[in-house]
Design a protein around this motif. Sequence first.
Motif, PDB file in Angstrom:
ATOM      1  N   LYS A 239       0.859  -1.173   0.000  1.00  0.00           N
ATOM      2  CA  LYS A 239       0.000   0.000   0.000  1.00  0.00           C
ATOM      3  C   LYS A 239       0.900   1.228   0.000  1.00  0.00           C
ATOM      4  O   LYS A 239       1.664   1.429   0.949  1.00  0.00           O
ATOM      5  CB  LYS A 239      -0.915  -0.007   1.217  1.00  0.00           C
ATOM      6  CG  LYS A 239      -1.947  -1.122   1.163  1.00  0.00           C
ATOM      7  CD  LYS A 239      -2.913  -1.041   2.329  1.00  0.00           C
ATOM      8  CE  LYS A 239      -3.951  -2.132   2.231  1.00  0.00           C
ATOM      9  NZ  LYS A 239      -4.897  -2.107   3.371  1.00  0.00           N
ATOM     10  N   GLY A 240       0.807   2.018  -1.079  1.00  0.00           N
ATOM     11  CA  GLY A 240       1.698   3.150  -1.246  1.00  0.00           C
ATOM     12  C   GLY A 240       2.961   2.710  -1.969  1.00  0.00           C
ATOM     13  O   GLY A 240       2.980   1.660  -2.635  1.00  0.00           O
ATOM     14  N   THR A 241       3.985   3.518  -1.814  1.00  0.00           N
ATOM     15  CA  THR A 241       5.267   3.234  -2.471  1.00  0.00           C
ATOM     16  C   THR A 241       6.353   3.135  -1.391  1.00  0.00           C
ATOM     17  O   THR A 241       6.142   3.583  -0.255  1.00  0.00           O
ATOM     18  CB  THR A 241       5.638   4.380  -3.433  1.00  0.00           C
ATOM     19  OG1 THR A 241       5.865   5.571  -2.660  1.00  0.00           O
ATOM     20  CG2 THR A 241       4.532   4.634  -4.459  1.00  0.00           C
TER      21      THR A 241
ATOM     22  N   ASN B  39       1.989  -0.560  -6.152  1.00  0.00           N
ATOM     23  CA  ASN B  39       1.087   0.119  -5.215  1.00  0.00           C
ATOM     24  C   ASN B  39      -0.334  -0.370  -5.467  1.00  0.00           C
ATOM     25  O   ASN B  39      -0.983   0.054  -6.428  1.00  0.00           O
ATOM     26  CB  ASN B  39       1.198   1.632  -5.417  1.00  0.00           C
ATOM     27  CG  ASN B  39       0.253   2.399  -4.522  1.00  0.00           C
ATOM     28  OD1 ASN B  39      -0.450   1.818  -3.686  1.00  0.00           O
ATOM     29  ND2 ASN B  39       0.231   3.706  -4.686  1.00  0.00           N
TER      30      ASN B  39
ATOM     31  N   LEU C 203      -2.975   0.310  -3.894  1.00  0.00           N
ATOM     32  CA  LEU C 203      -3.986   1.360  -3.719  1.00  0.00           C
ATOM     33  C   LEU C 203      -4.233   2.087  -5.043  1.00  0.00           C
ATOM     34  O   LEU C 203      -5.304   2.649  -5.263  1.00  0.00           O
ATOM     35  CB  LEU C 203      -3.540   2.362  -2.654  1.00  0.00           C
ATOM     36  CG  LEU C 203      -3.382   1.793  -1.246  1.00  0.00           C
ATOM     37  CD1 LEU C 203      -2.935   2.897  -0.281  1.00  0.00           C
ATOM     38  CD2 LEU C 203      -4.673   1.161  -0.760  1.00  0.00           C
ATOM     39  N   ALA C 204      -3.250   2.058  -5.922  1.00  0.00           N
ATOM     40  CA  ALA C 204      -3.396   2.697  -7.228  1.00  0.00           C
ATOM     41  C   ALA C 204      -3.927   1.720  -8.275  1.00  0.00           C
ATOM     42  O   ALA C 204      -4.123   2.105  -9.429  1.00  0.00           O
ATOM     43  CB  ALA C 204      -2.041   3.260  -7.678  1.00  0.00           C
ATOM     44  N   ASP C 205      -4.120   0.476  -7.879  1.00  0.00           N
ATOM     45  CA  ASP C 205      -4.578  -0.556  -8.825  1.00  0.00           C
ATOM     46  C   ASP C 205      -5.607  -1.445  -8.119  1.00  0.00           C
ATOM     47  O   ASP C 205      -5.290  -2.549  -7.664  1.00  0.00           O
ATOM     48  CB  ASP C 205      -3.377  -1.383  -9.318  1.00  0.00           C
ATOM     49  CG  ASP C 205      -3.711  -2.207 -10.550  1.00  0.00           C
ATOM     50  OD1 ASP C 205      -4.875  -2.639 -10.669  1.00  0.00           O
ATOM     51  OD2 ASP C 205      -2.824  -2.405 -11.386  1.00  0.00           O
TER      52      ASP C 205
ATOM     53  N   ARG D 196      -5.484  -5.180  -6.277  1.00  0.00           N
ATOM     54  CA  ARG D 196      -5.765  -5.283  -4.833  1.00  0.00           C
ATOM     55  C   ARG D 196      -6.853  -6.325  -4.571  1.00  0.00           C
ATOM     56  O   ARG D 196      -6.764  -7.106  -3.622  1.00  0.00           O
ATOM     57  CB  ARG D 196      -6.204  -3.923  -4.286  1.00  0.00           C
ATOM     58  CG  ARG D 196      -6.465  -4.006  -2.800  1.00  0.00           C
ATOM     59  CD  ARG D 196      -6.891  -2.693  -2.204  1.00  0.00           C
ATOM     60  NE  ARG D 196      -7.116  -2.856  -0.767  1.00  0.00           N
ATOM     61  CZ  ARG D 196      -7.539  -1.898   0.030  1.00  0.00           C
ATOM     62  NH1 ARG D 196      -7.762  -0.689  -0.454  1.00  0.00           N
ATOM     63  NH2 ARG D 196      -7.718  -2.139   1.308  1.00  0.00           N
TER      64      ARG D 196
END
Length: 108
Positions: A21-23, A50, A52-54, A58
């Motif tokens: 989650k995040g980078t 990440n 959260l960006a995909d 997820r």
Amino acid sequence: MDVNERIKAVLAEHPIVLFMKGTPEFPMCGFSSRAAQALKEANATFHAVNVLADPEIRAALPHYANWPTFPQLFIQGELIGGCDIVEDLKASGELVRMALDVAGESHA
Ligand SMILES: N[C@@H](CCC(=O)N[C@@H](CS)C(=O)NCC(=O)O)C(=O)O
């Protein structure tokens, strides 16, 4: 390409992958932060995804990997585990050895 194929493609392209989650630079969860930190301390070169960006990855990865939470570390396409396991491997020195193996370096 469906989501499972996208996961497989990422794993085929990068020998060490952390789904988080995040980078690594801006982690959005303490568990993800700790796993990325352990990899950095082991001098591992890793690719971070990440989740959260995909949202598709997820949602799909827990089923793909049969592992319910994030982060998830894969080495050579195999699930290693989450934050707790990554930190245990770091503490025992095993993570350094695994990273060296992937890099093809000797560690006799
Ligand atoms: N003990 C776990 C902790 C990881 C964890 O509990 N992650 C939670 C919070 S970030 C999670 O992924 N929940 C499901 C989700 O958010 O999709 C580990 O070793 O990785």
